[in-house]
Design an enzyme around this catalytic site. Sequence first.
Site, short mmCIF file in Angstrom:
data_model
loop_
_atom_site.label_atom_id
_atom_site.label_comp_id
_atom_site.label_asym_id
_atom_site.label_seq_id
_atom_site.Cartn_x
_atom_site.Cartn_y
_atom_site.Cartn_z
N SER A 149 3.17 -11.55 22.37
CA SER A 149 2.59 -12.19 23.55
C SER A 149 2.57 -11.16 24.68
O SER A 149 3.35 -10.20 24.67
CB SER A 149 3.44 -13.39 23.96
N TYR A 164 12.06 -16.65 25.49
CA TYR A 164 10.73 -16.42 24.92
C TYR A 164 10.29 -14.98 25.16
O TYR A 164 9.84 -14.29 24.24
CB TYR A 164 9.73 -17.39 25.53
#
Length: 259
Positions: A149, A164
């Site tokens: 990401s 995350y």
Amino acid sequence: MSAPRPAAELFSLEGRTAIVTGASAGLGGRFATVLAQAGATVFAAARRTGPLRELAGSHPRIHAVTCDVSVAADRVRLVETALAAGGRIDVLVNNAAMPGATRAEEESPDAFADVLGVNLTAPFHLARLTAEAPAGERVGGPSIVNVSSILGLVSAAPLGGASYAASKAGLIGLTRELAGQWGAAGTRVNALAPGWFRTEMTADLFGDERSARWVGRNTLLGRGGHAHELDGALLFLASDASSYCTGQILTVDGGWTAR
């Protein structure tokens, strides 16, 4: 590859066997469909059986495997299932992920570890199982695509999340290290780093007018991405089109990280 091939064949996955985790919704479902459309037999894995079976029913080359990637035995069973049917694994897409808490002060160490277990430990284990699997008649190793990401590259506070971001940054480091260790055997390991895409996980973000404007304002193309805009990048990394590409992070973010 030892010899050039017609351009139309470079992205073909005809006769290949692929695994896609986190395939019951969002980008994972799209990834499984794209690989199947390119000719691969795809073993689509996720915890939610209903949506997974619906996905499998949408294409004859997609096969549903109910699997919780946080469980080591499930990971082993997933790989064994794909091997039993195809004899080898040519493509692994490590897509399954969980978000974790947004604010670091609201996240316990145990919750932090849970996120890393799904987002980082599971991809490592699946990558290792894939790299060690029998190759059959294939020349060289498989192509492993880790879905990271932009949050593994830059901060997106206040919309990020400590666990995350750490897991996605760790996945980038893991990608480079595995590429270095396994390159001599022909195994390619690359990462795909999407920006802000409209998925189940970002429904609240794009559903809020202020947040949606924030994405558009900070993205060079002025908008969030649509799932199909990752198709070409995924096929490039999964197929022979990227035969001389390993240890790389392909960022598809509308220019977010170029600011």
